[in-house]
Design a protein around this motif. Structure first.
Motif, PDB file in Angstrom:
ATOM      1  N   ARG A 450       3.602  50.699  90.693  1.00  0.00           N
ATOM      2  CA  ARG A 450       4.911  51.304  90.930  1.00  0.00           C
ATOM      3  C   ARG A 450       4.913  52.820  90.755  1.00  0.00           C
ATOM      4  O   ARG A 450       5.655  53.515  91.448  1.00  0.00           O
ATOM      5  CB  ARG A 450       5.956  50.703  89.973  1.00  0.00           C
ATOM      6  CG  ARG A 450       6.400  49.284  90.355  1.00  0.00           C
ATOM      7  CD  ARG A 450       7.546  48.823  89.461  1.00  0.00           C
ATOM      8  NE  ARG A 450       8.067  47.522  89.887  1.00  0.00           N
ATOM      9  CZ  ARG A 450       9.047  47.367  90.757  1.00  0.00           C
ATOM     10  NH1 ARG A 450       9.616  48.433  91.305  1.00  0.00           N
ATOM     11  NH2 ARG A 450       9.464  46.162  91.092  1.00  0.00           N
ATOM     12  N   ARG A 491       8.139  53.486  92.780  1.00  0.00           N
ATOM     13  CA  ARG A 491       8.509  52.539  93.824  1.00  0.00           C
ATOM     14  C   ARG A 491       9.648  51.655  93.320  1.00  0.00           C
ATOM     15  O   ARG A 491       9.487  50.866  92.383  1.00  0.00           O
ATOM     16  CB  ARG A 491       7.308  51.682  94.212  1.00  0.00           C
ATOM     17  CG  ARG A 491       7.590  50.703  95.347  1.00  0.00           C
ATOM     18  CD  ARG A 491       6.351  49.855  95.624  1.00  0.00           C
ATOM     19  NE  ARG A 491       5.316  50.642  96.250  1.00  0.00           N
ATOM     20  CZ  ARG A 491       5.174  50.775  97.558  1.00  0.00           C
ATOM     21  NH1 ARG A 491       6.028  50.164  98.375  1.00  0.00           N
ATOM     22  NH2 ARG A 491       4.211  51.511  98.059  1.00  0.00           N
ATOM     23  N   SER A 493      11.333  49.436  95.380  1.00  0.00           N
ATOM     24  CA  SER A 493      11.142  48.147  96.041  1.00  0.00           C
ATOM     25  C   SER A 493      10.043  48.326  97.072  1.00  0.00           C
ATOM     26  O   SER A 493       9.438  49.401  97.184  1.00  0.00           O
ATOM     27  CB  SER A 493      12.446  47.662  96.689  1.00  0.00           C
ATOM     28  OG  SER A 493      12.838  48.538  97.731  1.00  0.00           O
ATOM     29  N   GLN A 494       9.790  47.270  97.863  1.00  0.00           N
ATOM     30  CA  GLN A 494       8.752  47.349  98.881  1.00  0.00           C
ATOM     31  C   GLN A 494       9.107  48.332  99.983  1.00  0.00           C
ATOM     32  O   GLN A 494       8.225  48.855 100.666  1.00  0.00           O
ATOM     33  CB  GLN A 494       8.523  45.963  99.491  1.00  0.00           C
ATOM     34  CG  GLN A 494       7.869  44.973  98.541  1.00  0.00           C
ATOM     35  CD  GLN A 494       6.460  45.392  98.154  1.00  0.00           C
ATOM     36  OE1 GLN A 494       5.750  46.054  98.931  1.00  0.00           O
ATOM     37  NE2 GLN A 494       6.039  45.030  96.956  1.00  0.00           N
TER      38      GLN A 494
END
Length: 523
Positions: A450, A491, A493-494
């Motif tokens: 992340r 990050r 989310s994706q």
């Protein structure tokens, strides 16, 4: 008077004899001439080894209890009671009144039924013994398999010890030294044969990584998310990225200018002018990227600027004169459009090269379009450069675990044009803004799936600007703008991440600090 009737007591005496004298013969005959009925016990669920042994012991004990009276009587055939029972078992018929059967009397089983039951019991015992033998064989095979696996585990552990022992140390480590720690000679020889050496040979560590590395595509993308804009990976084919950002820039300058002559050191004749300028700029950019192919993307950027300048000028002549000017401006900046193309396919230990072409428009307010007062002092601020520009560039990404190295260079060509207007009280003719060369280098590092960060340096060299003012041609000085870059990315989310970038100026002409926040959305 002795009665010849077949009493129940006599039947009880005759039953064991009939069972194991005639019954045994019938059972033997049945085994050779008749086919036994299917064993109903085979339909029962399988027993474990312990349960099968207990059941077998219980049935054998029960058979012994039933057989014991008949065996005793068969061993003593000379007793008259037995003979009498056998003789009296066939009495002469005597007319008598029929009496109802006693409720307590039991029917005497037939010899065929007894033989059939004996056959069933024998077949059941044989089935149990067969199943017990199968269970024992299965347990033996499982024990052999466990032993084989334990031997393999020991060999693997010994192999690991041999590999660790072969690591470079100050003094050679022979395998024979390990035998003193409890490792048997046979185990050493077995492990040595498996890895292709002799027990006392020095092992050589592999020159490169052993095994198959995991896919690095996603890992590269994570590491370069925090790098400056334009240095990351390309947008995949058919994917749309909306990349809004906001940037704050702080710039301040202090200048001291002397206009006059200096007779001797410390004695000056003329005017001294000191200026202090503070500039704050907030830029909100709406950027969009789209992947035309897996190796080509297009990008468009539209900035919106807010500028606030404060300029303070102090002049020392016969008396001190102080002037302070505060200006604010909001407007659209210079829009841009660019293309980026990946030149090669990714290969291990090789950089990924990306060529780019950026075109900058003059949609912002030009410095030559802002108003001036009667003293030639600007009363507004520019939001654009006033010139079109074209910038070809080339950049690279070099994966080198645990980081990704990035870098690039570019050349900005500012297209000259004719202003042909009076600015203040001076006529401005043809202006050729200075071109610029830029270069950057740095690396990105992903601490976990992340979070990642980047460190780098960027330098711009801006050539002098040539301007035609009236009948004269003036040329400015070259400018050096260098800044240290630090970025980090998280990050969310994706398809979404939060990126922060910081620039710290290290040259005199560079802004003091610049902070940018970006939240790309992928569709």
């Amino acid at each position: 008077m002795t009665s010849n009737r077949f009493t129940p007591f006599k039947a009880i005496i005759a039953f064991p004899v009939a069972t194991f004298a005639g019954g045994s013969a019938m059972a033997a005959t049945s085994e050779t001439s008749e086919t036994p009925e299917p064993n109903h016990m085979s339909q029962e669920p399988r027993l474990t080894a312990a349960e099968a042994e207990a059941e077998t012991a219980r049935i054998i004990a029960r058979l012994r209890e039933v057989q014991s009276p008949a065996v005793q009587q068969a061993a003593e055939p000379e007793k008259p009671t037995v003979k009498l029972a056998i003789v009296e078992a066939k009495p002469q018929p005597v007319p008598q009144k029929s009496q109802p059967a006693s409720k307590e009397s039991r029917p005497v089983p037939k010899k065929s039924q007894i033989a059939k039951d004996t056959t069933n019991i024998t077949a059941a015992l044989q089935a149990i013994q067969s199943e017990l033998a199968e269970q024992k064989q299965l347990i033996a095979s499982q024990n052999a398999l466990i032993q084989s696996q334990n031997d393999k585990i020991k060999q693997l552990e010994l192999h690991n010890q041999l590999v660790r022992a072969a690591a470079p140390v100050e003094t050679p480590f022979a395998l024979s030294q390990m035998r003193g720690a409890g490792i048997q000679r046979s185990q050493v020889e077995t492990a040595a044969v498996q890895i292709g050496t002799t027990p006392d040979d020095e092992l050589t560590m592999p020159e490169g990584p052993v095994g198959e590395a995991p896919p690095a595509a996603n890992n590269i993308e994570q590491k370069v998310e925090a790098v400056p804009e334009g240095q990351g990976v390309l947008t995949p084919r058919g994917q749309f990225v909306l990349d809004p950002s906001i940037e704050y820039t702080r710039s301040s300058t202090n200048r001291l200018v002397f206009r006059g002559i200096e007779l001797i050191p410390g004695i000056q004749i003329g005017a001294i002018e000191a200026s202090d300028a503070d500039r704050d700029t907030v830029i909100g950019t709406f950027a969009m990227r789209y992947g035309l192919t897996n190796r080509l993307e297009i990008e468009g950027r539209v900035p919106l600027l807010y500028r606030k300048d404060r300029i303070q000028v102090v002049q020392q002549r016969e008396e001190q004169i102080t002037r302070e000017v505060g200006l604010e401006e909001t407007g659209i900046g210079d829009a841009e459009i660019s293309l980026r193309y990946q030149l090669n396919r990714p290969k291990p230990q090789n950089p990924i090269w990306v060529a780019g072409l950026r075109v900058k428009t003059d949609t912002g307010t030009s410095p030559y379009e802002i108003p001036f007062d009667e003293f030639g002092v600007a009363t507004g601020l520019a939001t654009g450069s006033g010139f079109w520009g074209v910038q070809p560039s080339i950049s690279f990404l070099l994966p080198s675990d645990p980081v990704v190295i990035y870098g690039g260079t570019g050349y900005l060509w500012n297209i000259e044009r004719n202003i042909d207007r009076v600015v203040g009280d001076v006529f401005v003719g043809k202006v050729d803004p200075g071109d610029a060369i830029n270069a950057s280098v740095g690396f990105g590092f992903a601490l976990n799936p992340r979070f990642s960060f980047s460190l780098g340096y960027r330098h711009n060299y801006i050539f002098s600007t040539k301007s035609q003012l009236g009948d004269t041609l003036q040329e400015s000085n070259d400018i050096q703008v260098g800044a240290l870059n630090f970025g980090m990315s998280y990050r969310l989310s994706q398809k979404q991440s939060l990126n922060l970038g910081f620039q710290f100026g290290v040259t005199e002409d560079a802004p003091d600090v610049s902070i940018v926040a970006r939240i790309p959305f992928r569709f």
